[in-house]
Design an enzyme around this catalytic site. Sequence first.
Site, mmCIF file in Angstrom:
data_model
loop_
_atom_site.group_PDB
_atom_site.id
_atom_site.type_symbol
_atom_site.label_atom_id
_atom_site.label_comp_id
_atom_site.label_asym_id
_atom_site.label_seq_id
_atom_site.Cartn_x
_atom_site.Cartn_y
_atom_site.Cartn_z
ATOM 1 N N ARG A 103 62.504 23.256 0.753
ATOM 2 C CA ARG A 103 62.512 21.929 0.152
ATOM 3 C C ARG A 103 63.501 21.068 0.649
ATOM 4 N NH1 ARG A 103 58.836 21.754 -4.320
ATOM 5 N NH2 ARG A 103 56.945 23.180 -3.868
ATOM 6 N N ARG A 136 55.900 14.183 -6.050
ATOM 7 C CA ARG A 136 57.003 14.207 -7.020
ATOM 8 C C ARG A 136 57.786 12.983 -7.024
ATOM 9 N NH1 ARG A 136 59.063 20.225 -8.621
ATOM 10 N NH2 ARG A 136 59.426 18.913 -10.284
ATOM 11 N N ASP A 164 54.496 17.572 -12.520
ATOM 12 C CA ASP A 164 55.227 18.608 -12.300
ATOM 13 C C ASP A 164 56.799 18.199 -12.984
ATOM 14 O OD1 ASP A 164 54.366 20.386 -10.840
ATOM 15 O OD2 ASP A 164 54.333 19.596 -8.910
ATOM 16 N N CYS A 181 63.155 26.506 -14.282
ATOM 17 C CA CYS A 181 62.345 25.408 -13.683
ATOM 18 C C CYS A 181 62.167 24.058 -14.745
ATOM 19 C CB CYS A 181 61.032 25.492 -13.034
ATOM 20 S SG CYS A 181 61.003 26.635 -11.870
ATOM 21 N N HIS A 208 62.195 27.945 -3.821
ATOM 22 C CA HIS A 208 63.444 27.169 -4.284
ATOM 23 C C HIS A 208 64.616 28.248 -4.400
ATOM 24 C CE1 HIS A 208 61.546 23.390 -6.403
ATOM 25 N NE2 HIS A 208 62.248 23.002 -5.210
#
Length: 262
Positions: free
Chosen positions: A132, A82, A57, A255, A161
């Site tokens: 998140r 992550r 990611d 992103c 997000h």
Amino acid sequence: MCPPEHFTVDYAINPWMDTTVPVDAALAVKQWDLLRTTLHGLGHTVHVLDPVPGLPDMVYAANGAFSVDGTVYGARFRHPQRAAEALAHQDFYATVGTWRFAGPEHVNEGEGDFAYLPAAYGGLILAGYGYRTEPAAHAEAQEVLGRPVVSLRLIDPAFYHLDTALAALDDRNVTYYPGAFSPAAQRVLAQLFPDAVLADRADAEAFGLNLVSDGRNVILNTEASAMADKVRAAGYVPVPVELTELKRGGGSVKCAVAELRP
Ligand code: ARG
């Protein structure tokens, strides 16, 4: 930006990720490179972070930190898969340019959940929570960055997000999909941004809000054609880029780009 050389979907931490569908990493790199050269062609400087094997990611570079006026608020990832990305970003800020780096105590996913509008109310940070980033990180960001932080609750797991549901179009205005936010957060956004460009669910599902704007050019993925029409009608220049592979991981243009605010 970080090239998707090691891009895979072999864990699922958001509803877009389907581990049963193989990704085409070579195509992902090709599409990513067109995004990189598009930004470069528009006159922007693009730094490239070395991808790390085992961190698929990492291509979503926006999640690694959030910078405002030369200060970097580091990320702390929600998911262990992550976690190691944060250090790669920290190392970047230590070696490129001159930054004041603040390590976080609370879980936050950088520009995934933080947006900055330098000319709105003298400099305003918008921050998402619900999936998140911890609300405690919003207060921490305000302490570190010295700008007011407005907390906005996200209520739809598809838009996990902030940057999947809202984007800065320029220094003072935003575009967003109201349905991704709690009713109270929708009222807050309507109060702060009466002239916002409103997107609908189809725009958000096409990752049309996951855009990067330099105040004039709005770079967004080709699937988001209705969103391109909306930003054009609002006076901006849409710049479509094809980014189908990155959508498999639950992300798109924004992103993939960590904006540097020295
Ligand atoms: N697979 C990544 C995750 O779920 C996608 C991150 C998308 N990045 C973003 N800025 N919205 O964490």
